[in-house]
Design a protein around this motif. Structure first.
Motif, mmCIF file in Angstrom:
data_model
loop_
_atom_site.group_PDB
_atom_site.id
_atom_site.type_symbol
_atom_site.label_atom_id
_atom_site.label_comp_id
_atom_site.label_asym_id
_atom_site.label_seq_id
_atom_site.Cartn_x
_atom_site.Cartn_y
_atom_site.Cartn_z
ATOM 1 N N PHE A 1 -0.006 -2.743 -0.543
ATOM 2 C CA PHE A 1 0.109 -3.676 -1.667
ATOM 3 C C PHE A 1 -0.965 -4.759 -1.609
ATOM 4 C CE2 PHE A 1 1.925 -7.742 -3.179
ATOM 5 C CZ PHE A 1 1.966 -7.450 -4.524
ATOM 6 N N LYS A 2 -1.227 -5.297 -0.424
ATOM 7 C CA LYS A 2 -2.217 -6.366 -0.274
ATOM 8 C C LYS A 2 -3.628 -5.891 -0.628
ATOM 9 C CE LYS A 2 -3.741 -7.400 3.748
ATOM 10 N NZ LYS A 2 -3.875 -7.837 5.155
ATOM 11 N N ASN A 3 -3.980 -4.682 -0.211
ATOM 12 C CA ASN A 3 -5.345 -4.198 -0.405
ATOM 13 C C ASN A 3 -5.594 -3.617 -1.801
ATOM 14 O OD1 ASN A 3 -5.900 -4.927 2.248
ATOM 15 N ND2 ASN A 3 -5.444 -2.878 3.061
ATOM 16 N N HIS A 4 -4.572 -3.020 -2.416
ATOM 17 C CA HIS A 4 -4.807 -2.270 -3.645
ATOM 18 C C HIS A 4 -3.879 -2.645 -4.807
ATOM 19 C CE1 HIS A 4 -7.374 0.351 -1.209
ATOM 20 N NE2 HIS A 4 -6.374 0.434 -0.338
ATOM 21 N N GLY A 5 -2.756 -3.305 -4.517
ATOM 22 C CA GLY A 5 -1.800 -3.571 -5.584
ATOM 23 C C GLY A 5 -1.778 -4.990 -6.105
ATOM 24 N N PHE A 6 -1.979 -5.965 -5.215
ATOM 25 C CA PHE A 6 -1.764 -7.355 -5.580
ATOM 26 C C PHE A 6 -2.682 -7.805 -6.712
ATOM 27 C CE2 PHE A 6 -2.732 -11.906 -4.940
ATOM 28 C CZ PHE A 6 -1.470 -12.420 -5.196
ATOM 29 N N ARG A 7 -3.989 -7.628 -6.550
ATOM 30 C CA ARG A 7 -4.928 -8.108 -7.559
ATOM 31 C C ARG A 7 -4.753 -7.365 -8.879
ATOM 32 N NH1 ARG A 7 -9.606 -11.077 -7.420
ATOM 33 N NH2 ARG A 7 -9.522 -11.176 -5.155
ATOM 34 N N ASN A 8 -4.468 -6.068 -8.834
ATOM 35 C CA ASN A 8 -4.340 -5.279 -10.052
ATOM 36 C C ASN A 8 -3.067 -5.589 -10.826
ATOM 37 O OD1 ASN A 8 -6.767 -3.665 -9.839
ATOM 38 N ND2 ASN A 8 -5.800 -2.639 -8.113
#
Length: 331
Positions: free
Chosen positions: A240-247
């Motif tokens: 989630f931190k690397n790929h989900g949060f910003r998106n």
């Protein structure tokens, strides 16, 4: 870069001006079409029957009953542009002074509800999206669907009955304790009286943000780059931190700032149930009492708050997503 920002700001200020004019015209037309007789509503039919023609004429002049609609609107608009909101017909005080007191109470209530609903809705949506089809997802979805179909005033009455009447752990209404002078009211007293109204607005505001965040999170989890990350062994918080949060944060910001209008609308009902002396209750009183200057000012200020929320969301897009910052010329 400066030209792009100047163009962006100019376009938004033009939209703000057109929005303000449109809202003021619609509000004026609705008030003018209202069947409520301001004299009967505020003075009473019995009292009017005992007055002389001269007294009735003075009251009609005070409430602007015989003033042509166009003349009333142009006079109000001219004064409003110069910074004069007029005098409240009900409170017999400057409108700016009345709104200043009411707005402080409402802001204290709505900011708390807005922050809580945004954070809780985002977390629930992410949790449900990352656990699609599992127990957590089913529970969160069921909660959101039930809450989204629950009337705000009914939920307010339910919380009032449970915590104010049955358990008696929270006050049943108002923004300060009864019988206490203003100098003796503490910050904790205001917080205690705002808990139930803020909780009501928070609960009703969670569902929309949580459901939309869930759908976006499901799309992200099914994307190729997340599947590739799973294949590399990433999971849970790291994924989630690397790929989900910003998106997922970008659409959540859009919904959260867009929910300002829902909180404003919900506060009208909530403040009525809890007798909370805020902007929503003042709007109801102004509408029922045909207080033209006060209602017009409240409507304009509410529209400016909603537009301001959307404007801030547009500015935050570039911070959250660098791709939008690089494509500012399309704004």
């Amino acid at each position: 870069m400066k030209k792009k920002w100047i163009s962006f700001l100019c376009k938004n200020f033009i939209r703000l001006f057109l929005l303000t004019v449109a809202v003021s015209v619609v509000t004026f037309l609705l008030m003018n079409a209202s069947p409520i007789d301001p004299l009967q509503q505020n003075v009473g039919q019995a009292a009017l029957g005992t007055m002389s023609q001269e007294q009735v004429a003075k009251l009609e002049e005070y409430w602007g009953v015989n003033t042509p609609p166009l003349e009333r609107y142009l006079a109000w608009a001219g004064d409003f542009i110069r910074g004069d909101m007029g005098t409240s017909l009900l409170y017999r005080q400057p409108v700016a002074q009345v709104i200043g007191v009411k707005l402080l109470n409402s802001l204290f209530l709505m900011i708390a509800a807005w922050v809580i609903s945004g954070i809780l809705g985002f977390l629930l949506g992410v949790l449900a999206g990352m656990n699609r089809g599992r127990l957590a997802d089913k529970v969160i979805r069921g909660y959101c669907l039930v809450i989204s179909s629950t009337p705000t005033f009914w939920l307010a009455l339910l919380l009032l009955m449970i915590f104010g009447v049955w358990l008696r752990v929270l006050p049943i209404g108002l923004s300060v304790p009864i019988g206490v002078e203003a100098s003796g009211v503490t910050f904790l007293d205001r917080v205690q009286h705002a808990i139930l109204p803020a909780l009501t607005l928070s609960i009703t505001g969670v569902s929309n943000i949580a459901l939309h965040t869930r759908e976006k999170m499901i799309d992200i989890c099914e994307s190729d780059y997340v599947l590739f990350a799973r294949a590399r062994g990433e999971k849970g918080w790291q994924l989630f931190k690397n790929h989900g949060f910003r998106n997922v944060l970008l659409p959540a910001i859009t919904l959260h700032f867009g929910s300002i209008s829902e909180i404003f609308g919900g506060s009208v009902l909530v403040e009525q149930v809890f007798s909370y002396p805020g902007l929503g209750q003042a709007a109801v009183e102004a509408g029922l009492g045909s207080d033209f200057p006060l209602l017009m000012a409240i409507t304009i200020i509410s529209a400016l708050f909603v537009f301001g929320g959307n404007f801030i969301a547009n500015l935050l897009y570039g911070i959250v997503d660098p791709r939008i910052r690089r494509g500012e010329e399309r704004l």
